[in-house]
Write an enzyme that holds these catalytic residues in place. Structure first.
Site, short mmCIF file in Angstrom:
data_model
loop_
_atom_site.label_atom_id
_atom_site.label_comp_id
_atom_site.label_asym_id
_atom_site.label_seq_id
_atom_site.Cartn_x
_atom_site.Cartn_y
_atom_site.Cartn_z
N GLY A 94 35.49 49.02 29.38
CA GLY A 94 36.24 49.78 28.38
C GLY A 94 37.31 50.64 29.02
O GLY A 94 38.45 50.20 29.13
N SER A 190 35.20 43.59 33.56
CA SER A 190 36.29 44.46 33.13
C SER A 190 36.22 45.82 33.83
O SER A 190 36.19 45.87 35.06
CB SER A 190 36.26 44.61 31.60
OG SER A 190 37.44 45.20 31.13
N TYR A 191 36.13 46.93 33.07
CA TYR A 191 36.06 48.23 33.71
C TYR A 191 34.73 48.45 34.44
O TYR A 191 34.58 49.39 35.21
CB TYR A 191 36.31 49.36 32.71
CG TYR A 191 36.72 50.65 33.37
CD1 TYR A 191 38.02 50.85 33.82
CD2 TYR A 191 35.79 51.67 33.60
CE1 TYR A 191 38.39 52.02 34.47
CE2 TYR A 191 36.15 52.84 34.24
CZ TYR A 191 37.45 53.02 34.68
OH TYR A 191 37.81 54.17 35.33
N ASP A 397 42.81 34.98 31.12
CA ASP A 397 42.81 36.38 30.70
C ASP A 397 44.09 37.03 31.19
O ASP A 397 44.42 36.94 32.38
CB ASP A 397 41.59 37.09 31.30
CG ASP A 397 41.60 38.60 31.10
OD1 ASP A 397 42.17 39.05 30.08
OD2 ASP A 397 41.06 39.31 31.96
N HIS A 449 38.73 36.71 29.29
CA HIS A 449 38.22 37.97 29.86
C HIS A 449 36.69 37.99 29.93
O HIS A 449 36.11 38.44 30.90
CB HIS A 449 38.73 39.12 29.00
CG HIS A 449 38.54 40.48 29.60
ND1 HIS A 449 39.24 40.91 30.70
CD2 HIS A 449 37.73 41.51 29.24
CE1 HIS A 449 38.88 42.15 30.99
NE2 HIS A 449 37.96 42.53 30.13
#
Length: 475
Positions: A94, A190-191, A397, A449
């Site tokens: 996020g 991701s994060y 992505d 992603h």
């Protein structure tokens, strides 16, 4: 005299026996207390769930009593021989997005949510076929995890998230002592490219001072935010190389933007706005070849807040819904996990949180306080500690693209053990891989992603190879 000696012996034996029995009763009481606590977290059956053979547990672990911070977890044990399988922790990014919404419900968990949100169906390539999966909603404010101190939601960042996650693990192991010495692997996307290495760093520090450390064996992250400068440069390069932006825009971004700075301003900001609003068009940036979710059908825009974790922000514009891949999966999660019967079955929302469960918390995302400029120093630390380190990247992505990851990893300057080559699933090229001294990198062909969402079979084989510490199949 003999009678006195005999009497003393009897008294000594009685005393020792009493002490032993007392210790045994104390141990039994402690064990039964742990078993009761564990059993209270047992999921008997989720609404609309198909029959399964494995056990599930979920609930809260308080990580800070003083301010009232508690993290929510969901454990799905391995289908076969869970007592001998490793423990795998999964984190989404996020910042502010739920591992229940993404990892558990549309990527690697045993269940997927039906379009009607009336129930669940089995994921053929769930990672709990070979491991015990522990999904954690972190930090507080994400999903069901909560804090009694509202200022936490606007003052969180990387460091506190890592510290709370370590505290969660330590207390969770007390609740589930059979996992204490189990092999542990940290995974995410991701994060979580920040969360996972930073938690590994905290564990390594803890192990250096603890008599009985956590049995951390390795990490694996996908489409991971890694280094701000090279991630940003690699992302813009991806946009241009995949014809998402014009030559003119690409040249002007490189000319006007200094990716070493904390924020984009002036001409740089204007060119980014022009690229994302005028040149991208109606696409899903998390998979540039898949249709976006149609906002007119009532879908929320939560995929957007997985978000661009880089310094520049991009937005998804509503489009149409096509066949095959369904870009509206967050909508089904937000319906299902707000159902009172689902929350009751999960032992969730026990404090009656005043807001609805959402796939991502935008307040956290907007107010993130500290974010490391680069995770590469932690990669060096993990490699030096002998941890297994794998990084993978879905190659369609555009949010944290494969070029960003390659630019970042190149800064480690690792020597090559196995040169770049294709790897295969069912005689088809599934991607490409290179094995370095201390790190394995792999791409997943045609994946966005969320790699396990788009290419579930390939992701499962990738995970299996990672657990086994074996190179990906080259034929």
């Amino acid at each position: 005299m003999a009678k006195h000696v005999a009497l003393l012996l009897v008294l000594c034996v009685a005393s020792i026996t009493g002490e032993v029995l007392g210790v045994q009763r104390e141990q039994q009481s402690t064990a039964s207390g742990v078993e009761r606590e564990e059993e209270q977290d047992r999921i008997l059956r989720l609404p609309g769930q198909p029959e399964v053979s494995f056990k599930q547990f979920s609930g809260y672990v308080t990580v800070n009593e003083q301010v009232g911070r508690a993290l929510f977890y969901w454990l799905t044990e391995a289908e076969l021989e869970p007592e001998s399988r490793p423990l795998v922790l999964w984190l989404n990014g996020g910042p502010g997005c739920s591992s229940i919404a993404y990892g558990a419900s549309e990527e690697i968990g045993p269940f997927r949510i039906k379009k009607s949100a009336s129930g669940l169906y089995l994921n053929k390539f769930s990672w709990n076929k070979v491991a015990n999966l522990l999904f954690l909603e972190s930090p507080v404010g994400v999903g069901y995890s909560y804090t009694n101190t509202s200022s936490d939601l606007t003052n969180f960042g990387d460091l506190q998230t890592a510290k709370d996650s370590l505290q969660f693990l330590l207390r969770w192991f007390d609740r589930f002592p059979r996992y204490k010495n189990r092999e542990l692997y940290l995974t995410g996307e991701s994060y979580a490219g920040h969360y996972v290495p930073q938690l590994a760093h905290q564990i390594l520090q803890y192990n250096s001072r603890a008599p009985h450390g956590i049995n951390l064996k390795g990490i694996m992250v996908g489409n991971a935010v890694t280094d701000n400068y090279y991630d940003n440069l690699g992302t813009v390069t991806y946009w241009w190389s995949h014809a998402m932006i014009s030559d003119k825009t690409y040249k002007n971004i490189l000319k006007s933007c200094d990716f070493h700075l904390e924020n984009l301003t002036g001409a740089c900001d204007r060119w980014f706005t022009y690229a994302t609003s005028r040149e991208f068009g109606n696409i899903d940036q998390y998979n540039i070849y898949a249709p976006p979710c149609n906002s007119s059908d009532g879908a929320t825009t939560t995929r957007r807040t997985l978000s661009s974790p880089l310094r520049f922000k991009t937005s998804v514009i509503g489009g149409y819904r096509g066949g095959g891949y369904d870009p509206c999966t967050e909508k089904y999660a937000e319906i299902y996990y707000n159902r009172p019967d689902v929350q009751k079955a999960l032992h969730a929302n026990t404090t009656n949180i005043s807001y609805k469960w959402t796939a991502c918390n935008e307040i956290l995302n907007r107010n993130w306080k500290d974010s490391a400029n680069s995770i590469l120093p932690i990669y060096k630390e993990m490699i030096a500690a002998g941890l297994r380190v794998w990084v993978f990247s879905g190659d369609v992505d555009s949010v944290v693209p494969v070029t960003a990851t390659r630019f970042s990893l190149a800064r480690l300057r690792l020597s090559t053990k196995i040169p770049w080559h294709p790897w295969y699933v069912k005689k088809q090229v599934a991607g490409w891989t290179e094995v370095y001294e201390g790190l394995t990198f792999a791409t997943v062909r045609g994946a966005g992603h969320e790699v396990p969402l788009f290419k579930s079979r390939a992701a499962f084989l990738l995970f299996n190879s990672f657990l086994g510490g074996k190179p990906l199949p080259n034929s």
